[in-house]
Scaffold this active site. Sequence first.
Site, short mmCIF file in Angstrom:
data_model
loop_
_atom_site.label_atom_id
_atom_site.label_comp_id
_atom_site.label_asym_id
_atom_site.label_seq_id
_atom_site.Cartn_x
_atom_site.Cartn_y
_atom_site.Cartn_z
CD GLU A 150 95.96 -33.40 9.43
OE1 GLU A 150 95.52 -34.34 8.77
OE2 GLU A 150 96.13 -32.25 8.96
NE ARG B 280 79.81 -46.68 21.66
CZ ARG B 280 78.94 -46.83 20.69
NH1 ARG B 280 78.49 -45.77 20.03
NH2 ARG B 280 78.50 -48.02 20.35
CG MET C 252 92.30 -31.48 8.32
SD MET C 252 92.06 -30.76 6.69
CE MET C 252 91.84 -32.23 5.71
CB THR D 4 96.20 -22.36 5.66
OG1 THR D 4 96.08 -23.57 6.41
CG2 THR D 4 96.86 -21.33 6.53
CB ILE D 5 91.29 -24.71 7.19
CG1 ILE D 5 92.09 -26.01 7.04
CG2 ILE D 5 90.36 -24.50 6.03
CD1 ILE D 5 91.25 -27.26 7.24
CG ASP D 6 96.21 -26.40 8.56
OD1 ASP D 6 95.09 -26.93 8.69
OD2 ASP D 6 97.13 -26.90 7.89
O1 F6P Z 1 97.12 -27.43 4.75
C1 F6P Z 1 95.77 -27.57 4.87
C2 F6P Z 1 95.38 -29.01 5.12
O2 F6P Z 1 93.99 -29.01 5.21
C3 F6P Z 1 96.03 -29.67 6.34
O3 F6P Z 1 95.38 -29.38 7.55
C4 F6P Z 1 95.96 -31.12 5.98
O4 F6P Z 1 96.98 -31.86 6.61
C5 F6P Z 1 96.18 -31.11 4.51
O5 F6P Z 1 95.74 -29.86 4.05
C6 F6P Z 1 95.47 -32.22 3.79
O6 F6P Z 1 95.67 -32.04 2.43
P1 F6P Z 1 95.15 -32.91 1.21
O7 F6P Z 1 94.35 -34.04 1.75
O8 F6P Z 1 94.34 -31.97 0.39
O9 F6P Z 1 96.39 -33.33 0.50
#
Ligand code: F6P
Length: 341
Positions: free
Chosen positions: A221, A162, A169, A125-127
């Site tokens: 996000e 600005r 994410m 996971t990138i998270d």
């Molecule tokens: O879980 C990885 C992730 O990139 C989160 O950071 C993000 O909220 C989600 O996937 C977005 O997923 P998708 O747009 O592919 O449904």
Amino acid sequence: MRVGVLTGGGDCPGLNAVIRAVVRKGIKDHGYEFVGFRDGWRGPLEGDTMTLDVEAVRGILPRGGTILGSSRTNLMKIEGGVERVKDNMAGLGVDALVAIGGEDTLGVARQLHDRGVNVVGVPKTIDNDLNATDYTFGFDTAVNIAMEAIDRLHTTAESHHRALVVEVMGRHAGWIALHSGMAAGANVILVPERPFDMDEVVKHVESRFRTQYAPIIVVAEGAHPKEGQMELATGEKDAFGHVRLGGIGQRLADEIEHRTGKEARSVVLGHVQRGGTPTAFDRVLATRLGLHAIDAVADGAFGKMVGLRGTDIVRVDLAEATDTLKTVPAGRYQEAETFFG
Ligand code: F6P
């Protein structure tokens, strides 16, 4: 032995490097055959397969995405899903699965193992929010992409006096925001773990304007204000019950403009963070995880996930990996706070 391989959940740079390592080592050292299952759990559910041999994995190491495709299919929500997977595996002569995914995909892997399926997990996971591994591959790539974007935003923000809000994410964990914000010298970093105080954000923004620098606010996000401070939009849910996020950056920019009287813009980095070629760190981590995953299959270490501990690849229970999320600890956030304002 025939081994099935699948990639589930949001894609992430380094998936192909794992697939390549699993297949290359599996064939060379263990004499295995492989079956590629398409689009996460949809593949074994519907018996949708592709050839996975040395030829199929040539040249994929630097490629982003996944040659197997991915989906957020939640097997456990489909009646008779587990039995269908077992039947399809038996029909294809597949004895074991390597499931490459995040909390959702590995959560399903864990439940399948509890019901008698031979499965080994690889964290992705990138998270970077998976427990029981110090880092997940894809995270370093995402952080570098975000850092480069923030570096660029500094110069244009300064030219126009600005504030720039950069939404990155991170649904439940603020690792990408923390690392990219720290690496690129953000004025404020906002993470889901810590509801933010809009008055403090405005204070930091105004102090940065006073020093003639343009403020850059990096926001995950999933970050949200303290209760009652701002209305946020809620989106639709996926098969695992996750709300589709996005919008906090624009809300913050509007609020900053309104409260400070200065111009503010928001930039959503979105899926750019997930696309393209992995960094060297992610390629090496993904490759090592793949090599160790196929060794775990050979040892019959099912129900395990391979993970990074320090510089070693270790085996942990899938349960340990999926029970809780790895969020940003208070101490790590405090380190970043030194540079706010
Ligand atoms: O879980 C990885 C992730 O990139 C989160 O950071 C993000 O909220 C989600 O996937 C977005 O997923 P998708 O747009 O592919 O449904």
